[in-house]
Design a protein around this motif. Structure first.
Motif, PDB file in Angstrom:
ATOM      1  N   HIS A   1      93.853  34.711  -5.858  1.00  0.00           N
ATOM      2  CA  HIS A   1      93.918  36.129  -6.215  1.00  0.00           C
ATOM      3  C   HIS A   1      94.450  36.946  -5.044  1.00  0.00           C
ATOM      4  N   THR A   2      93.959  36.680  -3.860  1.00  0.00           N
ATOM      5  CA  THR A   2      94.403  37.388  -2.664  1.00  0.00           C
ATOM      6  C   THR A   2      95.884  37.150  -2.383  1.00  0.00           C
ATOM      7  N   SER A   3      96.361  35.948  -2.715  1.00  0.00           N
ATOM      8  CA  SER A   3      97.762  35.633  -2.438  1.00  0.00           C
ATOM      9  C   SER A   3      98.707  36.167  -3.515  1.00  0.00           C
ATOM     10  N   GLY A   4      98.172  36.804  -4.556  1.00  0.00           N
ATOM     11  CA  GLY A   4      99.028  37.467  -5.516  1.00  0.00           C
ATOM     12  C   GLY A   4      98.991  36.964  -6.943  1.00  0.00           C
ATOM     13  N   PHE A   5      98.273  35.919  -7.230  1.00  0.00           N
ATOM     14  CA  PHE A   5      98.187  35.445  -8.602  1.00  0.00           C
ATOM     15  C   PHE A   5      97.394  36.450  -9.436  1.00  0.00           C
ATOM     16  N   ARG A   6      97.817  36.660 -10.666  1.00  0.00           N
ATOM     17  CA  ARG A   6      97.180  37.653 -11.523  1.00  0.00           C
ATOM     18  C   ARG A   6      96.717  37.107 -12.868  1.00  0.00           C
ATOM     19  N   ARG A   7      96.978  35.842 -13.144  1.00  0.00           N
ATOM     20  CA  ARG A   7      96.501  35.226 -14.385  1.00  0.00           C
ATOM     21  C   ARG A   7      95.946  33.854 -14.039  1.00  0.00           C
ATOM     22  N   PHE A   8      94.758  33.570 -14.558  1.00  0.00           N
ATOM     23  CA  PHE A   8      94.070  32.324 -14.235  1.00  0.00           C
ATOM     24  C   PHE A   8      93.550  31.655 -15.505  1.00  0.00           C
ATOM     25  N   VAL A   9      93.629  30.329 -15.516  1.00  0.00           N
ATOM     26  CA  VAL A   9      93.021  29.528 -16.570  1.00  0.00           C
ATOM     27  C   VAL A   9      92.144  28.493 -15.877  1.00  0.00           C
TER      28      VAL A   9
END
Length: 117
Positions: free
Chosen positions: A23-31
């Motif tokens: 999340h901190t590195s920029g990802f905005r969608r998680f499964v």
């Protein structure tokens, strides 16, 4: 990262740390894929609930792939399935697991894409 075996007091912190790092590195969608779990305790349940709530508050995507019956039972007995973000059922068509490229990056990484965990 797909948790394998147990998602409990001993392992939940590792999964939480990895989610935060992405999340901190920029990802905005998680499964979060629970299919490989054999056991999940209340710590794993709290992880799923916390990330579902965070997704709603922060405008990020979070879903999970349902686990085997023993894992799903924890979610059902706790009465939280209606509170969770949309989830994908085991074997859902269209679920794609990303693998890193040669440089160790996931396809479409930070900047609007997703991480499959």
């Amino acid at each position: 990262m797909t948790p394998v075996g147990e998602l409990d007091i001993a392992t939940t912190g590792q999964v939480e740390d990895r989610l935060r790092e992405l999340h901190t590195s920029g990802f905005r969608r998680f499964v979060l894929d629970l299919r490989e779990l054999e056991f999940m305790d209340s710590n794993g349940l709290h992880l799923v609930l916390d990330w579902s709530a965070r997704a709603s508050e922060d405008g990020i995507g979070f879903a999970f792939v349902e686990g085997p019956p023993a894992v799903q039972r924890v979610l059902e007995v706790s009465g939280v399935l209606d509170q969770l973000s949309p989830r994908r059922r085991q074997g859902s068509p269209g679920l794609q697991c990303s693998t890193p490229d040669r440089a160790g990056r996931f396809p479409g990484g930070p900047g609007g894409s997703h991480a499959v965990l």
